[in-house]
Design a protein around this motif. Structure first.
Motif, PDB file in Angstrom:
ATOM      1  N   HIS A  84       1.034  -1.223   0.046  1.00  8.89           N
ATOM      2  CA  HIS A  84       0.058  -0.029  -0.220  1.00  8.89           C
ATOM      3  C   HIS A  84       0.922   1.273   0.043  1.00  8.89           C
ATOM      4  CE1 HIS A  84       0.751   1.495   4.064  1.00  8.89           C
ATOM      5  NE2 HIS A  84       0.935   0.260   4.370  1.00  8.89           N
ATOM      6  N   GLY A  85       0.296   2.421  -0.201  1.00 10.01           N
ATOM      7  CA  GLY A  85       1.064   3.668  -0.147  1.00 10.01           C
ATOM      8  C   GLY A  85       1.930   3.814  -1.432  1.00 10.01           C
ATOM      9  N   SER A  86       2.772   4.785  -1.352  1.00  9.29           N
ATOM     10  CA  SER A  86       3.619   5.134  -2.362  1.00  9.29           C
ATOM     11  C   SER A  86       4.377   3.991  -2.990  1.00  9.29           C
ATOM     12  CB  SER A  86       4.769   6.310  -1.795  1.00  9.29           C
ATOM     13  OG  SER A  86       4.116   7.271  -1.414  1.00  9.29           O
ATOM     14  N   PRO A  87       4.770   4.046  -4.251  1.00  9.62           N
ATOM     15  CA  PRO A  87       5.371   2.857  -4.769  1.00  9.62           C
ATOM     16  C   PRO A  87       6.934   2.498  -3.963  1.00  9.62           C
ATOM     17  CG  PRO A  87       4.785   4.485  -6.757  1.00  9.62           C
ATOM     18  CD  PRO A  87       4.356   5.176  -5.195  1.00  9.62           C
ATOM     19  N   GLY A  88       6.900   1.422  -3.590  1.00  5.96           N
ATOM     20  CA  GLY A  88       8.140   0.823  -2.820  1.00  5.96           C
ATOM     21  C   GLY A  88       7.978   1.218  -1.289  1.00  5.96           C
ATOM     22  N   HIS A  89       6.653   1.597  -1.208  1.00  2.59           N
ATOM     23  CA  HIS A  89       6.678   1.905   0.377  1.00  2.59           C
ATOM     24  C   HIS A  89       6.747   0.537   1.181  1.00  2.59           C
ATOM     25  CE1 HIS A  89       4.577   3.417   4.204  1.00  2.59           C
ATOM     26  NE2 HIS A  89       3.903   2.305   3.966  1.00  2.59           N
ATOM     27  N   GLY A  90       6.712  -0.686   0.593  1.00  2.00           N
ATOM     28  CA  GLY A  90       6.947  -1.731   1.573  1.00  2.00           C
ATOM     29  C   GLY A  90       8.261  -1.689   2.195  1.00  2.00           C
ATOM     30  N   ARG A  91       9.425  -1.204   1.602  1.00  4.20           N
ATOM     31  CA  ARG A  91      10.642  -1.039   2.053  1.00  4.20           C
ATOM     32  C   ARG A  91      10.689  -0.369   3.349  1.00  4.20           C
ATOM     33  NH1 ARG A  91      14.634   3.174   0.993  1.00  4.20           N
ATOM     34  NH2 ARG A  91      13.260   5.222   0.583  1.00  4.20           N
ATOM     35  N   ASP A  92       9.830   0.703   3.595  1.00  2.00           N
ATOM     36  CA  ASP A  92       9.634   1.430   4.690  1.00  2.00           C
ATOM     37  C   ASP A  92       9.533   0.637   5.884  1.00  2.00           C
ATOM     38  OD1 ASP A  92      10.203   3.705   3.176  1.00  2.00           O
ATOM     39  OD2 ASP A  92       8.105   4.068   2.612  1.00  2.00           O
ATOM     40  N   HIS A  93       8.845  -0.375   5.724  1.00  2.00           N
ATOM     41  CA  HIS A  93       8.355  -1.354   6.943  1.00  2.00           C
ATOM     42  C   HIS A  93       9.478  -2.368   7.185  1.00  2.00           C
ATOM     43  CE1 HIS A  93       4.286  -0.294   7.170  1.00  2.00           C
ATOM     44  NE2 HIS A  93       4.224   0.165   5.992  1.00  2.00           N
ATOM     45  N   VAL A  94      10.521  -2.297   6.162  1.00  2.00           N
ATOM     46  CA  VAL A  94      11.657  -3.083   6.552  1.00  2.00           C
ATOM     47  C   VAL A  94      12.865  -2.448   7.323  1.00  2.00           C
ATOM     48  CG1 VAL A  94      13.645  -4.544   5.512  1.00  2.00           C
ATOM     49  CG2 VAL A  94      11.090  -4.859   4.499  1.00  2.00           C
ATOM     50  N   LEU A  95      12.773  -0.997   6.955  1.00  2.63           N
ATOM     51  CA  LEU A  95      13.671  -0.202   7.738  1.00  2.63           C
ATOM     52  C   LEU A  95      13.883  -0.328   9.102  1.00  2.63           C
ATOM     53  CD1 LEU A  95      15.068   2.494   7.459  1.00  2.63           C
ATOM     54  CD2 LEU A  95      13.246   3.572   8.320  1.00  2.63           C
ATOM     55  N   PRO A  96      12.752  -0.594   9.914  1.00  7.38           N
ATOM     56  CA  PRO A  96      13.153  -0.609  11.560  1.00  7.38           C
ATOM     57  C   PRO A  96      14.047  -1.873  11.902  1.00  7.38           C
ATOM     58  CG  PRO A  96      10.962  -0.026  11.069  1.00  7.38           C
ATOM     59  CD  PRO A  96      11.385  -0.438   9.887  1.00  7.38           C
ATOM     60  N   ALA A  97      14.083  -3.031  11.116  1.00  8.22           N
ATOM     61  CA  ALA A  97      14.761  -4.161  11.171  1.00  8.22           C
ATOM     62  C   ALA A  97      16.458  -3.793  10.879  1.00  8.22           C
ATOM     63  CB  ALA A  97      14.644  -5.219  10.160  1.00  8.22           C
ATOM     64  N   LEU A  98      16.732  -2.618  10.001  1.00  9.63           N
ATOM     65  CA  LEU A  98      18.099  -2.200  10.124  1.00  9.63           C
ATOM     66  C   LEU A  98      18.527  -0.697  10.876  1.00  9.63           C
ATOM     67  CD1 LEU A  98      18.198  -2.557   6.169  1.00  9.63           C
ATOM     68  CD2 LEU A  98      19.236  -4.066   7.678  1.00  9.63           C
ATOM     69  N   VAL A  99      17.296  -0.245  10.848  1.00 16.19           N
ATOM     70  CA  VAL A  99      17.493   1.029  11.933  1.00 16.19           C
ATOM     71  C   VAL A  99      16.564   0.982  12.788  1.00 16.19           C
ATOM     72  CG1 VAL A  99      17.499   3.581  11.821  1.00 16.19           C
ATOM     73  CG2 VAL A  99      18.262   2.554   9.906  1.00 16.19           C
ATOM     74  N   PRO A 100      16.876   0.349  14.027  1.00 14.65           N
ATOM     75  CA  PRO A 100      15.837   0.089  15.131  1.00 14.65           C
ATOM     76  C   PRO A 100      15.039   1.266  15.786  1.00 14.65           C
ATOM     77  CG  PRO A 100      18.058   0.024  15.996  1.00 14.65           C
ATOM     78  CD  PRO A 100      18.280   0.137  14.453  1.00 14.65           C
ATOM     79  N   PRO A 101      13.961   0.911  16.167  1.00 17.01           N
ATOM     80  CA  PRO A 101      12.861   2.295  16.433  1.00 17.01           C
ATOM     81  C   PRO A 101      13.254   2.680  17.905  1.00 17.01           C
ATOM     82  CG  PRO A 101      11.950   0.245  16.509  1.00 17.01           C
ATOM     83  CD  PRO A 101      13.153  -0.054  15.980  1.00 17.01           C
ATOM     84  N   HIS A 102      14.419   2.462  18.623  1.00 16.63           N
ATOM     85  CA  HIS A 102      14.868   2.877  19.767  1.00 16.63           C
ATOM     86  C   HIS A 102      16.529   3.003  19.951  1.00 16.63           C
ATOM     87  CE1 HIS A 102      16.187  -1.304  20.543  1.00 16.63           C
ATOM     88  NE2 HIS A 102      15.345  -1.473  19.497  1.00 16.63           N
ATOM     89  N   ALA A 103      16.812   3.574  20.953  1.00 14.00           N
ATOM     90  CA  ALA A 103      18.185   3.921  21.401  1.00 14.00           C
ATOM     91  C   ALA A 103      18.032   4.083  22.991  1.00 14.00           C
ATOM     92  CB  ALA A 103      18.841   4.843  20.625  1.00 14.00           C
TER      93      ALA A 103
END
Length: 140
Positions: A84-103
């Protein structure tokens, strides 16, 4: 317990383009009030499925390099199952596996213990969601 744990939610407008948004000054301002000179830990958490928190140098090109590296690792094309969303938006949902949502960072005498060139940053590649929340929590 209120003296030992304090939390605040920041509202950050990231706009309609991918960004690395520096949160360091917001974290320092929060700690001046919440830590009041004490030692402890600062936790930074982004409650979003498409953003993360990174500690890196900003202003010398590293922020743009990070976005370029993410484009290489996570291209904005039609390979993603999440569609769903903009073209390629699925990649945005993979981002937190590489850049975690916390520190979690050390706080000494009320100040962040960052290295000389380190900054606390919100990393947001999701152009469909221009408003973000960042929860800052001090435990000390």
């Amino acid at each position: 317990m209120s003296d030992a744990f304090t939390t605040r939610v920041l509202r950050v407008t990231t706009g309609s383009r991918e960004t690395v948004h520096d949160l360091t000054h917001d974290c320092e301002a929060f700690l001046r009030e919440a830590a009041a000179g004490r030692d402890g830990l600062l936790n930074i958490f982004v409650p979003h499925a498409t953003a993360g928190v990174a500690i890196l140098e900003t202003g010398a090109g590293s922020d743009d390099d990070l976005l370029a590296a993410l484009h290489t690792l996570l291209p904005a094309d039609d390979r993603w199952q999440h569609r769903h969303g903009s073209p390629g938006h699925g990649r945005d949902h993979v981002l937190p596996a590489l850049v975690p949502p916390h520190a979690t960072l050390p706080v000494v005498a009320g100040s962040l213990e960052l290295g000389t060139w380190q900054s606390v940053c919100l990393v947001d590649t999701n152009v469909d969601n221009p408003e973000r929340q960042v929860r800052l929590s001090f435990l000390g």
